[in-house]
Every structure is written in structure tokens, then in C-alpha cells.
Design an enzyme around this catalytic site. Structure first.
Site, short mmCIF file in Angstrom:
data_model
loop_
_atom_site.label_atom_id
_atom_site.label_comp_id
_atom_site.label_asym_id
_atom_site.label_seq_id
_atom_site.Cartn_x
_atom_site.Cartn_y
_atom_site.Cartn_z
N GLN A 1 -13.56 7.38 -57.26
CA GLN A 1 -14.87 6.50 -57.49
C GLN A 1 -15.84 6.58 -59.02
O GLN A 1 -16.58 5.76 -58.81
CB GLN A 1 -15.74 7.19 -56.45
CG GLN A 1 -15.20 7.64 -55.11
CD GLN A 1 -15.64 5.86 -54.29
OE1 GLN A 1 -16.64 5.64 -55.19
NE2 GLN A 1 -14.57 5.67 -53.30
N THR B 1 11.82 1.27 -54.49
CA THR B 1 11.63 -0.63 -54.94
C THR B 1 9.49 -0.34 -55.52
O THR B 1 8.91 -0.25 -55.01
CB THR B 1 11.26 -1.60 -54.63
OG1 THR B 1 13.13 -1.06 -54.34
CG2 THR B 1 11.78 -2.85 -54.96
N CYS C 1 -12.83 7.26 -44.57
CA CYS C 1 -11.60 7.64 -44.30
C CYS C 1 -11.16 8.84 -43.25
O CYS C 1 -10.10 9.10 -42.19
CB CYS C 1 -11.14 8.53 -45.17
SG CYS C 1 -11.69 7.33 -46.75
N GLY D 1 -4.82 5.75 -53.58
CA GLY D 1 -5.49 7.01 -53.95
C GLY D 1 -5.24 8.03 -53.76
O GLY D 1 -4.53 9.23 -54.02
C1 LIG Z 1 -10.57 6.58 -51.20
C2 LIG Z 1 -10.51 7.96 -52.25
C3 LIG Z 1 -9.15 8.28 -51.78
C4 LIG Z 1 -8.20 7.93 -51.66
O1 LIG Z 1 -7.77 6.86 -51.52
P1 LIG Z 1 -6.96 5.96 -50.58
O2 LIG Z 1 -7.08 3.98 -51.21
O3 LIG Z 1 -7.83 5.58 -49.24
O4 LIG Z 1 -6.27 6.26 -50.75
C5 LIG Z 1 -9.44 9.58 -52.46
N1 LIG Z 1 -10.84 9.96 -53.34
C6 LIG Z 1 -11.68 9.72 -53.29
C7 LIG Z 1 -12.51 10.04 -54.07
C8 LIG Z 1 -11.75 8.01 -52.81
O5 LIG Z 1 -13.21 7.49 -53.11
#
Ligand SMILES: *Cc1c(COP(=O)(O)O)cnc(C)c1O
Length: 405
Positions: free
Chosen positions: A194, A252, A345, A77
Site C-alpha cells: 500500500q 517462465t 481479500c 503481492g
Molecule cells: C493487496 C495487498 C497484498 C496482497 O496483494 P495481492 O495482489 O492480493 O496478492 C499484501 N499486502 C497488502 C498490504 C496489500 O494491500
């Protein structure tokens, strides 16, 4: 107080990450050792990997109602969001204007901050007390120099669902004017990390140019991600190398991950309606029980009395006033219950959540708030047990606190 022996874990943190679906794991299995080829190789072992990737791209594009060539695979993400934000904006001159909201995930906010340091001008739209942006506010924020807008589809902490299709319409109308004036068009990105599994991901209906999706939130493998890039949207690569993924994401390819990600997205899409209905009932039941049984509690984010789909069906965020949220998480852990304070996070974990502060909570209230996010394995029984435990723990914490004073 009795501590129940931990027979099983009650996982209520699906918004942080989800377990891998066993069907997904099975689909990935041949691509670790057996079909391990590099998709760029010309021999049949490589071609096999390439074909599997093509199939994954097709399957994903069916869910998104896009073309297969509009799907870019990334390593999660955060990487999708960074490619979208930095890749789109860095094609424009410094001093150009960019817009987002105050309640975005850190992957968006930190990328915006990096761009501000480079000389771009940013607007962070406020939200109301339930966590929604105001479309009129957004319209007012758009300037002649605006080149990029990023608004999240659904919030990871409070579950508020933004009116992305409406934002899309506003931007399309702006862009129609801009085409006549020979001005660059505004690029629209939504962070749908989400939203996947619960909301409509049809990019045509949403009117987005870029959309980020994450494998690890949809029972897929971790460090896998999708960036939808609408045909004609120009991005600057942020990673340099062999030119894979249309030169947008060199390196890759993670073939097992890509195969798993596609499978995971197909499965959550198939179960979507069922899960929305099941989880919304559990959510509302759990929420009303807590608010009724535990004094000095309130719900953060959209009111669930409203029957329209304005809050993720799996998100609950409660403020337990006068209670230390982090301590409560640790006590819950002793009962095998996993929940979280705001976003998992954040590296400055002790700072109050920027999302809750944006809703108008004070520091103390933000630090007394806990997110419970439900998922596939969540049952009413588990939630009822959690309410009982919470009740005990809140009374205990208040006793300890008053003894200390
Ligand atoms: C979890 C999340 C991310 C980032 O995903 P990662 O797996 O930590 O890279 C970004 N945006 C939202 C809304 C998230 O819930």
C-alpha cells in the site's frame, strides 16, 4: 428515494486494486504477440525479452535505490510476501522466534500461522488505538532466538504508516551485537504493497532486507509483484522448476507484466508528491464533512489533524455506528459508488476486521465500518456526491432498522 441513473462509476476502492494505466498498457503491448520470446531462449527473440526484463529491473532499482540484481519478479503481492516470510524463516531451525504485528495483511498473517504449525514461535505485536506499533514493545519482544521480523509499511484498511526506518535502526543495532556473538542476524521484511506510490521506497533509508510491492495497487497489471532481496539475504525457494529469478521464483517470466510493472512504478513515483498533496486535501475534506453531517460516526485509524505523514493520503475508514456496513456497501453500489468493508481479500467476509478489532473497536463497530480509498480519478465532486448519498442511506437504514424492531 430516487436512484440516479448510473452514468459513471465512482470508484473509491483503490486500495483493493487500481485500473491499468493506459501508458502502462501501451508499454506492455509489444510483449504479448510480437516480442513474445522466452527470456531464457538463446536466439534474438528471446534476448529481446531478456533485455526488456533487464531494463525493467534497472528502472525499479532506481526507484528503490537498490541494485538491479536485488529485484526478484513474482506473481503479485501475496507471492512476494510468502516468498519473503516462508523463504527467510524456513532456513532456520524450528523453534526459532518470529515477530510481526496484529494488523498485517492476511498474506503475512497466514504465512506466520503456517510457520507456527511447523514449530516456529510467533509474536504478534499489538497496536495503539490509532493503529501504530510501539518501538519499545518491539524491542522488548526481540529474543535471543528471534530470526525474522515483518512489519507492514502502510496498512491497507486504516492507512496507518509504521515507522519502518526506526524499526530498521533497532534491528541493525541488534544485528551489530549479534555479529560479535556469532549469532544469526535478524532478517527484516516490510510489506509495502500500500506504500508504493505514496511513500519513500528507498531501501537504504528504510534499512530493510526484504520488501514486497504489488503491481495491481499502482495502476500496473494484476498478478505482478516485486520482492526486493538485499544482497546477502538468504532465501529458500518456495517454487521449484527452471531456476528463473536466481532460483527464487521458477517459471517462465511474465514479460509483459514485468515491463508493465516497471512502467507503473516509474509513473506513480513521478506523480507521487502531486498526488499526496491533492488526495490528502480531498481525504480531509471528505472525512470532516461526514463526521459533521452524519451523526454517530467516527474515524478509524490515525487522526488526520496531525499534519505529519502518519496516514496514507488516500485512506479513509469511518464507523457509522448502528449501521450495517455490508448493507451500506450494497446500497452505495446502487448509486454507482464502490467502497469496501475492511479488506477485500478476506474469504471470511462476514467476520469483523482483525485490524479494527486490534484498534479496540467492538464487533458491532467493526462491522459498521467502511473504507473509502481514493486514487487518480477521484474528484471533489464525486466525494461531495458520496457524502450526500451516505447521509440519505444512513437515515434510511436507521429507519428500516427501527421499523424491524
Ligand atoms: C493487496 C495487498 C497484498 C496482497 O496483494 P495481492 O495482489 O492480493 O496478492 C499484501 N499486502 C497488502 C498490504 C496489500 O494491500
Amino acid at each position: 428515494m430516487k436512484i440516479r441513473p448510473i452514468k459513471k462509476i465512482i470508484y473509491l476502492d483503490y486500495a483493493a486494486t487500481t485500473p491499468l494505466d493506459l501508458k502502462v498498457e501501451k508499454g506492455m503491448r509489444p510483449f504479448w504477440s510480437e516480442n513474445f520470446g522466452n527470456p531464457s531462449s538463446l536466439y534474438s527473440l528471446g534476448v529481446k525479452a531478456k533485455l526488456a526484463m533487464n531494463e525493467a529491473r534497472k528502472a525499479i532499482s532506481r526507484v528503490l535505490n537498490s541494485r538491479p540484481e536485488e529485484i526478484i519478479f513474482t506473481a503479485g503481492g501475496t507471492e512476494s510476501v510468502n516468498l519473503a516470510v516462508l523463504g527467510a524463516v524456513r532456513n532456520f531451525a524450528r523453534g526459532s522466534h518470529i515477530i510481526t504485528s496484529q494488523i498485517e495483511h492476511h498474506s503475512v498473517l497466514e504465512a506466520f500461522k503456517a510457520l507456527e504449525k511447523e514449530g516456529y514461535k510467533a509474536t504478534y505485536l499489538p497496536v495503539n488505538s490509532e493503529g501504530f506499533i510501539d518501538i519499545k514493545n518491539l524491542q522488548k519482544a526481540i529474543r535471543r532466538q528471534t530470526v525474522f521480523i515483518s512489519i507492514m509499511y502502510a496498512n491497507n484498511e486504516i492507512g496507518s504508516i509504521q515507522p519502518i526506518a526506526e524499526v530498521g535502526k533497532v534491528i541493525r543495532m541488534q544485528n551489530a551485537k549479534r555479529r560479535m556473538q556469532n549469532l544469526p542476524e535478524i532478517i527484516f521484511h516490510t510489506d509495502a504493497c500500500q506504500a508504493a506510490g505514496y511513500l519513500d521506497l528507498n531501501v537504504q533509508k528504510l534499512g530493510v532486507d526484504l520488501m514486497s510491492i504489488n503491481g495491481s495497487k499502482i495502476y500496473g497489471p494484476k498478478q505482478t509483484g516485486i520482492l526486493f532481496v538485499k544482497k546477502g539475504t538468504v532465501l529458500k525457494s518456495q517454487i521449484f522448476g527452471g531456476g528463473q529469478e536466481k532460483n527464487l521464483r521458477s517459471g517462465t517470466e511474465n514479460v509483459p507484466g514485468i515491463v508493465g510493472l516497471a512502467k507503473a512504478l516509474q509513473i506513480v513515483e513521478k506523480n507521487k508528491i502531486h498526488e499526496i498533496n491533492r488526495l490528502a486535501v480531498l481525504r480531509d475534506n471528505f472525512t470532516s464533512k461526514i463526521l459533521k453531517i452524519i451523526p454517530k460516526t467516527f474515524l478509524n485509524g490515525p487522526s488526520v489533524k496531525n499534519k505529519s505523514l502518519n496516514r496514507l493520503p488516500n485512506n479513509i475508514n469511518i464507523c457509522f455506528q448502528g449501521v450495517d456496513g455490508e448493507a451500506l456497501i450494497l446500497y452505495l453500489d446502487a448509486y454507482g459508488i464502490c467502497a469496501s468493508t475492511g479488506s477485500a481479500c478476506s474469504n471470511q467476509a462476514s467476520d469483523a476486521s482483525h485490524v479494527l478489532l486490534a484498534l479496540g473497536l467492538n464487533q458491532a463497530q467493526a462491522k459498521s465500518s467502511i473504507r473509502f480509498s481514493l486514487g487518480r480519478e477521484t474528484s471533489k465532486r464525486d466525494l461531495d456526491f458520496t457524502v450526500d448519498v451516505l447521509k440519505k442511506l444512513v437515515i434510511l437504514q436507521k429507519k428500516i432498522k427501527s421499523a424491524n424492531i
